[in-house]
Write an enzyme that holds these catalytic residues in place. Sequence first.
Site, PDB file in Angstrom:
ATOM      1  N   TYR A  76      -3.934  -1.259  -8.088  1.00 13.75           N
ATOM      2  CA  TYR A  76      -4.968  -1.713  -7.149  1.00 13.75           C
ATOM      3  C   TYR A  76      -5.174  -0.680  -6.043  1.00 13.75           C
ATOM      4  O   TYR A  76      -6.307  -0.263  -5.764  1.00 13.75           O
ATOM      5  CB  TYR A  76      -4.569  -3.058  -6.561  1.00 13.75           C
ATOM      6  N   LYS A 122      -8.540   1.658  -5.295  1.00 10.67           N
ATOM      7  CA  LYS A 122      -9.230   1.595  -4.009  1.00 10.67           C
ATOM      8  C   LYS A 122      -9.281   2.970  -3.348  1.00 10.67           C
ATOM      9  O   LYS A 122     -10.290   3.329  -2.722  1.00 10.67           O
ATOM     10  CB  LYS A 122      -8.543   0.582  -3.095  1.00 10.67           C
ATOM     11  N   TRP A 166      -4.135  -7.896   4.859  1.00  9.52           N
ATOM     12  CA  TRP A 166      -3.706  -9.287   4.727  1.00  9.52           C
ATOM     13  C   TRP A 166      -4.847 -10.266   5.025  1.00  9.52           C
ATOM     14  O   TRP A 166      -4.725 -11.188   5.825  1.00  9.52           O
ATOM     15  CB  TRP A 166      -2.508  -9.560   5.639  1.00  9.52           C
TER      16      TRP A 166
END
Length: 297
Positions: free
Chosen positions: A128, A132, A153
């Site tokens: 991931y 990104k 978060w």
Amino acid sequence: MTSTRIAVIGGSGQAARALASHTSSHQTTIIARGRPGVDITDYRSVATYLYETQPNVVVNAAAYTAVDKAEKEPDAAFRANAEGPARLAVLCSAARVPLIHISTDYVFDGTKAGQYGEDDPLRPLNVYGATKAAGEDAIRAGCPQHVIIRTTWLYGPDGQNFLRTMLRLGEERDVVRVVDDQHGAPTDVESLAGAIVRIAEAVAGAGPAGPWGTYHVTAAGETTWHGFASEIYRLAAEAGLRTPRLEPIPTSDYPTDAIRPHNSRLDNSKVGRAFGIALSPWQEGLSRIMSRVVAER
């Protein structure tokens, strides 16, 4: 005052939903669409969307965010997080429309002792984060008039996120064990959406000399996942909801497919200098979101 027309891609994600429902005191119109109508991996659907909406600014809130699942589906993650943004950047550059892209702390490896700055080296630990990071690079290469926003978060009143998971587990279990050696700033989607809109209004029509580049935007303060859960359950108990006993554990006691960084603390000073943005402490955002969640029960 000149109006701003913001086209958001990723209408089904929590950040895009928060943007779609955001109300601004300025003359700003926000249009948000996601799959199946607009798919970041489908060049034609994105091009059609931009042609139909004729925006002043584009916000890419679409992403493959299933961090552990990405370890098994790297191609799907790469298409959504790197290839799609690369094509979007070319479209925006050709149309001379600024592009705002949402990224993540997972582009870092978490080994730094203090807060990460925007120019620190990218060393992702998982698929991931790697996809990104590739998406960030593609946007920098394809669209000079861009703003990349890294946040941490992220959670909100609905959808799949840590807050909703903790509330569900609190109803189902007597004991909940949560990692206490990963550090970051829980950031609510409503505060992030407000910051994105302010940035969009500032850069619309800014031209080549605009404040382009990468910025960190998180809630103020820091905690651990265990500290975040503790505050969730404190507020839940005040609202009369069932809460479990909460136990701290090290990351080693909670193995996952994807490795997480131990330090996700980001330095927000640059966005403050450029746009005057400073989000409130994470506890304030959580209290506000919890009030909404409790009211809707």
